[in-house]
Write a protein that holds these residues in place. Structure first.
Motif, PDB file in Angstrom:
ATOM      1  N   ASP A  86     -14.338  -1.804   0.378  1.00 41.57           N
ATOM      2  CA  ASP A  86     -15.640  -2.237   0.879  1.00 41.57           C
ATOM      3  C   ASP A  86     -15.566  -3.587   1.575  1.00 41.57           C
ATOM      4  OD1 ASP A  86     -16.856   0.034  -0.130  1.00 41.57           O
ATOM      5  OD2 ASP A  86     -17.269  -0.894  -2.068  1.00 41.57           O
ATOM      6  N   GLU A  87     -14.582  -4.430   1.186  1.00 45.32           N
ATOM      7  CA  GLU A  87     -14.511  -5.776   1.740  1.00 45.32           C
ATOM      8  C   GLU A  87     -13.425  -5.867   2.799  1.00 45.32           C
ATOM      9  OE1 GLU A  87     -11.496  -5.653  -1.573  1.00 45.32           O
ATOM     10  OE2 GLU A  87     -13.543  -4.907  -1.257  1.00 45.32           O
ATOM     11  N   GLU A  88     -13.544  -6.905   3.667  1.00 53.32           N
ATOM     12  CA  GLU A  88     -12.510  -7.163   4.664  1.00 53.32           C
ATOM     13  C   GLU A  88     -11.269  -7.741   3.984  1.00 53.32           C
ATOM     14  OE1 GLU A  88     -14.018  -9.685   7.714  1.00 53.32           O
ATOM     15  OE2 GLU A  88     -15.041  -8.059   8.763  1.00 53.32           O
ATOM     16  N   ILE A  89     -10.104  -7.508   4.596  1.00 58.31           N
ATOM     17  CA  ILE A  89      -8.871  -8.024   4.017  1.00 58.31           C
ATOM     18  C   ILE A  89      -8.117  -8.846   5.062  1.00 58.31           C
ATOM     19  CG2 ILE A  89      -8.644  -6.122   2.384  1.00 58.31           C
ATOM     20  CD1 ILE A  89      -6.561  -4.887   4.208  1.00 58.31           C
ATOM     21  N   ASN A  90      -7.456  -9.908   4.586  1.00 57.54           N
ATOM     22  CA  ASN A  90      -6.615 -10.751   5.439  1.00 57.54           C
ATOM     23  C   ASN A  90      -5.300 -11.086   4.744  1.00 57.54           C
ATOM     24  OD1 ASN A  90      -7.410 -12.591   3.503  1.00 57.54           O
ATOM     25  ND2 ASN A  90      -8.783 -13.704   4.873  1.00 57.54           N
ATOM     26  N   GLU A  91      -4.923 -10.211   3.801  1.00 58.65           N
ATOM     27  CA  GLU A  91      -3.661 -10.358   3.089  1.00 58.65           C
ATOM     28  C   GLU A  91      -3.207  -8.989   2.603  1.00 58.65           C
ATOM     29  OE1 GLU A  91      -4.406 -12.955  -0.149  1.00 58.65           O
ATOM     30  OE2 GLU A  91      -5.844 -11.623  -1.133  1.00 58.65           O
ATOM     31  N   ASN A  92      -1.963  -8.915   2.123  1.00 60.03           N
ATOM     32  CA  ASN A  92      -1.444  -7.647   1.638  1.00 60.03           C
ATOM     33  C   ASN A  92      -2.273  -7.145   0.456  1.00 60.03           C
ATOM     34  OD1 ASN A  92       0.501  -8.090   3.524  1.00 60.03           O
ATOM     35  ND2 ASN A  92       2.132  -8.567   2.089  1.00 60.03           N
ATOM     36  N   VAL A  93      -2.554  -5.822   0.454  1.00 55.69           N
ATOM     37  CA  VAL A  93      -3.417  -5.248  -0.575  1.00 55.69           C
ATOM     38  C   VAL A  93      -2.815  -3.936  -1.065  1.00 55.69           C
ATOM     39  CG1 VAL A  93      -5.667  -4.200  -1.008  1.00 55.69           C
ATOM     40  CG2 VAL A  93      -5.528  -6.313   0.276  1.00 55.69           C
ATOM     41  N   THR A  94      -2.845  -3.733  -2.388  1.00 54.18           N
ATOM     42  CA  THR A  94      -2.433  -2.465  -2.996  1.00 54.18           C
ATOM     43  C   THR A  94      -3.586  -1.952  -3.836  1.00 54.18           C
ATOM     44  OG1 THR A  94      -0.098  -3.105  -3.063  1.00 54.18           O
ATOM     45  CG2 THR A  94      -0.802  -1.311  -4.506  1.00 54.18           C
TER      46      THR A  94
ATOM     47  N   VAL B 259      -3.618  10.694  -8.152  1.00 53.00           N
ATOM     48  CA  VAL B 259      -3.891   9.344  -7.658  1.00 53.00           C
ATOM     49  C   VAL B 259      -2.571   8.618  -7.426  1.00 53.00           C
ATOM     50  CG1 VAL B 259      -4.967   7.106  -8.174  1.00 53.00           C
ATOM     51  CG2 VAL B 259      -6.121   9.230  -8.829  1.00 53.00           C
ATOM     52  N   VAL B 260      -2.461   7.926  -6.286  1.00 53.70           N
ATOM     53  CA  VAL B 260      -1.244   7.175  -5.939  1.00 53.70           C
ATOM     54  C   VAL B 260      -1.656   5.763  -5.507  1.00 53.70           C
ATOM     55  CG1 VAL B 260       0.075   9.213  -5.265  1.00 53.70           C
ATOM     56  CG2 VAL B 260      -1.341   8.038  -3.564  1.00 53.70           C
ATOM     57  N   ASP B 261      -0.646   4.889  -5.361  1.00 51.05           N
ATOM     58  CA  ASP B 261      -0.889   3.517  -4.894  1.00 51.05           C
ATOM     59  C   ASP B 261      -0.604   3.428  -3.395  1.00 51.05           C
ATOM     60  OD1 ASP B 261      -1.595   2.536  -7.371  1.00 51.05           O
ATOM     61  OD2 ASP B 261       0.456   2.034  -7.928  1.00 51.05           O
ATOM     62  N   VAL B 262      -1.592   2.907  -2.638  1.00 52.92           N
ATOM     63  CA  VAL B 262      -1.421   2.697  -1.203  1.00 52.92           C
ATOM     64  C   VAL B 262      -1.404   1.193  -0.941  1.00 52.92           C
ATOM     65  CG1 VAL B 262      -2.415   3.031   1.090  1.00 52.92           C
ATOM     66  CG2 VAL B 262      -2.506   4.877  -0.587  1.00 52.92           C
ATOM     67  N   THR B 263      -0.384   0.737  -0.200  1.00 51.12           N
ATOM     68  CA  THR B 263      -0.236  -0.687   0.122  1.00 51.12           C
ATOM     69  C   THR B 263      -0.305  -0.871   1.625  1.00 51.12           C
ATOM     70  OG1 THR B 263       1.151  -1.093  -1.821  1.00 51.12           O
ATOM     71  CG2 THR B 263       1.258  -2.715  -0.034  1.00 51.12           C
ATOM     72  N   VAL B 264      -1.180  -1.799   2.056  1.00 50.09           N
ATOM     73  CA  VAL B 264      -1.237  -2.164   3.475  1.00 50.09           C
ATOM     74  C   VAL B 264      -0.754  -3.599   3.598  1.00 50.09           C
ATOM     75  CG1 VAL B 264      -3.681  -2.791   3.260  1.00 50.09           C
ATOM     76  CG2 VAL B 264      -2.698  -2.420   5.510  1.00 50.09           C
ATOM     77  N   SER B 265       0.239  -3.795   4.474  1.00 52.83           N
ATOM     78  CA  SER B 265       0.798  -5.123   4.726  1.00 52.83           C
ATOM     79  C   SER B 265       0.104  -5.709   5.949  1.00 52.83           C
ATOM     80  CB  SER B 265       2.310  -5.042   4.956  1.00 52.83           C
ATOM     81  OG  SER B 265       2.953  -4.474   3.834  1.00 52.83           O
TER      82      SER B 265
ATOM     83  N   ALA C 277      -2.323  -4.637  10.853  1.00 59.30           N
ATOM     84  CA  ALA C 277      -1.541  -3.994   9.795  1.00 59.30           C
ATOM     85  C   ALA C 277      -0.090  -3.897  10.247  1.00 59.30           C
ATOM     86  CB  ALA C 277      -2.097  -2.614   9.487  1.00 59.30           C
ATOM     87  N   GLU C 278       0.781  -4.552   9.493  1.00 60.25           N
ATOM     88  CA  GLU C 278       2.201  -4.533   9.841  1.00 60.25           C
ATOM     89  C   GLU C 278       2.899  -3.326   9.244  1.00 60.25           C
ATOM     90  OE1 GLU C 278       5.605  -7.945  10.178  1.00 60.25           O
ATOM     91  OE2 GLU C 278       4.540  -7.772   8.280  1.00 60.25           O
ATOM     92  N   GLY C 279       2.374  -2.822   8.136  1.00 61.61           N
ATOM     93  CA  GLY C 279       3.012  -1.675   7.492  1.00 61.61           C
ATOM     94  C   GLY C 279       2.057  -1.005   6.521  1.00 61.61           C
TER      95      GLY C 279
END
Length: 413
Positions: A189-197, A220-226, A157-159
């Motif tokens: 529930d799933e693995e991630i290998n790209e940016n997700v919001t 409720v808010v939006d969370v983004t993982v880079s 996770a970069e950010g």
């Protein structure tokens, strides 16, 4: 009769009858009610109406009330028809009126209205302890969170960001002062290998991570993982396994390309100094170019290229001998004749060594063995063999000279 009335048995019977009459008079209502309940035509009933909403009246704009249940249970008893009507219509109201109550701790009675006076009514609970406090609203920064286990192997996770960055929390002053954490956790529930919001629900907790009873805006808010897949270039080194077959020697070995780029977690990248391309020499019997895959350790997820080419040049030698090579004498004067004394029968052997492809095709016809006898006088002589043969292999004659005897020809006949 007088004797009977004066006897102890008479007094006992009279006492027992009086006690029975007294019991009937005291318990007549209960006995009658039990009889009525056992009678299918009874007109009385008891019902408990579950989870009736509790209405609360107070200054919601400025005050916060805690300790009140959301619902109460209402038990009604009376005429069966009225009980059933109250249960089905539910046109009564259960409430507490706190408009005249000040800030602090209070015990209040729950009330009910708009219900038939012909019913006996019991509330559960009928009294509650409440706390009335000043309502406050404060703004808090949200701390976004996520579980790193959802990252695919080797990704980092970069950010981590949240939008909006703050929320308004409203509640009693005591509750708001207990706030220690305002978090929004990304739950996937799933693995991630790209940016997700994704949307995440905001939670307000105290220092023991207990959820606080407050209002949150927005909930409720939006969370983004880079996500980043870090990389590093490392040399590729050949790892030799086994030995070349007998008679085969290694001339050279090279690899292409000489470097590869690996991808994965930074802590793993820092430990990798090279990649190994393993080659089994025991299977090499000739010059070969072999494709070798590059293996990855845990924490790495990709390598480019995925395979390299290893070029192996070998020298494959073979030893072989040929026997019975004839020697051809030349240049002897006509008046002389010769006899080869050694080697016997005037033939020699040749030992050869070289690459099997060249050695295997050599025959006796590829050699020319000459013996120069010109200018020699009668007698025994040691003459060197003048030999010619293949140039692409090594070869050696079993002897380099020939012993000959030269005589004059017998012309007496």
């Amino acid at each position: 009769m007088d004797k009977f009335m004066e006897s102890r048995w008479f007094m006992r019977i009279v006492g027992l009858m009086l006690a029975f009459i007294l019991y009937l008079s005291v318990n007549f209502d209960d006995i009658q009610k039990t009889a009525n309940n056992n009678n299918g035509n009874s007109q009385d009933a008891i019902e408990t109406i579950q989870d009736v909403p509790l209405e609360v009246f107070y200054d919601r704009e400025n005050l916060e009330v805690s300790g009140l249940p959301d619902t109460v249970n209402v038990t009604v008893e009376g005429s069966k028809a009225i009980v059933q009507q109250a249960k089905q219509v539910k046109d009564f109201r259960v409430y507490v009126d706190l408009n005249e109550i000040g800030i602090g701790e209070h015990q209040v009675k729950i009330k009910i209205d708009n219900i038939s006076e012909k019913l006996d009514v019991k509330l559960d609970p009928d009294t509650v302890n409440i706390s009335v406090q000043e309502k406050v609203t404060e703004e808090f920064a949200i701390e976004p969170q996520f579980n790193e286990s959802i990252l695919s192997n080797g990704y980092e996770a970069e950010g981590l960001a949240v939008d909006p960055k703050t929320v308004k929390v409203t509640g009693s002053k005591d509750e708001v002062e207990r706030i220690a954490y305002v978090i929004a956790t990304l739950d996937l529930d799933e693995e991630i290998n790209e940016n997700v919001t994704r949307e995440a629900r905001v939670q307000v907790l105290d220092r023991e991570y207990n959820k606080l009873d407050v209002q949150i805006d927005p909930e409720v808010v939006d969370v983004t993982v880079s996500v980043v897949n870090k990389s590093k270039s490392v040399p590729v080194t050949i790892k030799q396994k086994g030995s070349l077959p007998e008679g085969t020697t290694l001339e050279s070995i090279s690899i292409d390309p000489k470097e590869a780029t690996i991808f994965g977690r930074q802590d793993v990248l820092d430990t990798v100094e090279e990649l190994l391309a393993e080659i089994d020499l025991s299977k090499i019997t000739k010059d070969s170019t072999i494709t070798v895959p590059l293996a990855l350790q845990d924490g790495l997820n990709k390598v480019a290229p995925e395979e390299v080419k290893v070029k192996v040049d070998v020298n494959t030698t073979e030893e072989k001998s040929l026997s019975g090579l004839e020697i051809t004498p030349q240049g002897l004067a006509e008046e002389y004749e010769y006899t080869i004394m050694s080697p016997e029968e005037g033939v020699v052997d040749v030992a050869m060594k070289g690459q099997n492809a060249q050695v295997s095709k050599v025959t006796k016809e590829d050699f020319s063995l000459a013996l120069d006898l010109s200018g020699l006088e009668p007698g025994e002589h040691e003459v060197e063999i003048e030999a010619e043969g293949p140039e692409d292999i090594e070869w050696t004659l079993s002897q380099q000279t020939v012993k000959v005897e030269i005589k004059e020809k017998n012309t007496s006949a």
